[in-house]
Structure formats: structure tokens, C-alpha cells
Design an enzyme around this catalytic site. Sequence first.
Site, short mmCIF file in Angstrom:
data_model
loop_
_atom_site.label_atom_id
_atom_site.label_comp_id
_atom_site.label_asym_id
_atom_site.label_seq_id
_atom_site.Cartn_x
_atom_site.Cartn_y
_atom_site.Cartn_z
N LEU A 81 0.78 -1.46 -0.36
CA LEU A 81 0.05 -0.39 -0.23
C LEU A 81 0.89 1.14 -0.19
CD1 LEU A 81 -2.58 -1.46 2.56
CD2 LEU A 81 -2.74 -1.37 -0.30
N CYS A 82 2.09 1.20 -0.31
CA CYS A 82 2.83 2.44 -0.22
C CYS A 82 2.92 3.25 -1.95
CB CYS A 82 4.15 2.09 -0.57
SG CYS A 82 4.84 1.74 1.35
N HIS A 83 2.80 4.44 -2.08
CA HIS A 83 2.90 5.62 -3.00
C HIS A 83 3.95 5.32 -3.28
CE1 HIS A 83 -0.47 6.56 -0.06
NE2 HIS A 83 -1.24 7.13 -1.58
N MET A 119 8.90 4.24 4.53
CA MET A 119 9.19 3.01 4.52
C MET A 119 10.29 2.96 3.66
SD MET A 119 6.76 1.70 6.55
CE MET A 119 7.19 -0.07 5.69
N GLU A 120 10.39 3.41 3.10
CA GLU A 120 11.46 4.18 1.95
C GLU A 120 12.68 3.41 2.64
OE1 GLU A 120 8.04 4.90 -0.67
OE2 GLU A 120 8.77 5.54 1.83
N ASP A 134 23.81 -11.86 2.51
CA ASP A 134 24.16 -13.01 1.56
C ASP A 134 25.23 -13.00 1.55
OD1 ASP A 134 22.89 -14.73 -0.46
OD2 ASP A 134 23.69 -12.69 -1.89
#
EC number: 4.6.1.17
Length: 169
Positions: A81-83, A119-120, A134
Amino acid sequence: MADKKNKPALTHIDVKGEARMVDVSAKPATERVAVAEGQVVMTKATLALIESGNAKKGDVLGTARIAGIMAAKRTSELIPLCHPLALSKVTLDIETDKKIPGCRVRASVKVSGPTGVEMEALTAVSVACLTIYDMIKAVERGVRIEGIHLVEKKGGKSGHYLVTDNAPE
């Protein structure tokens, strides 16, 4: 958004309880910045491999830095739901720390727009930490990714948020 009793409500849930994307079209475009941090904990021997540049997969920190920046730019593809945002700046700093032992990862993201970039920043840190894992997992499987959190947020209606010294890390 709040309900009739003035309690906070989840902005990504509509009145029927269904997930929705928040409408930000009426919000003014302002400069917004978010900073997030996390760390990757490993043995001293594995950290020494990273610092010496002798990891089999190559430049661990450089690769993780690029992966984090790329992830910030693709956050809306990863978090439902992030823009999608036209980010104006993403910086990702990684420092080795013998006291942990491991790496501290810090991302700062900036945009001029109607919604924030928390969020970014969090996605950038998460993916950078995963990339470090990794690249060293062949040497050490017990590596831990810890403490990913928002450190600071500036801009928008809710104002300035800054983690204080007594906040959990």
C-alpha cells in the site's frame, strides 16, 4: 484518521475493515526526510573478512550500499500500500564496529511530496542488511540482523519525530 471516540485508527484500513491505499491528493507537497538504522551482528573473524575485502563474493559494503539504495527506490513494489515516490535523495552509510561486532547500517531518504518516506528508509536498511547477510552466509550462518527502526522523521502534518536516548534500539 480517528473513530467517533477520538481513538487513533489505522490509515490503511477503511470503515469496512478492508485494506486501502491512503488518498494523499489533497495534501500539500512538502520536503520530507526519514532516517532509519539497523545492524548486522557477526563474529569478529567474519567482520575481519569484510574489512580486509577478502569476502568471496566481493565488496560486501559497497554491494549492500547499492542494494539499499535500489530498494528504497522500489519500496512501492515491495510494500503493497505504499505510494510510488520520486525520491530526491537516498544515502546509505555502513560502518563496521568491532564492539558489536558487525556493521551499523543507516539510511536517509528525502522527497518533496504529499507523503513521507519512512517506509523507503526502513526498506533501504532492511535490504542492505539482508545483502550483507547474503554475502557472508557461506562463512557464517549465525549472522543476526537486529534493531531495524525509524530514527527520525521530518516534514508533513505530524511534524518532527526523533528517537530519544531512552527509546529502545
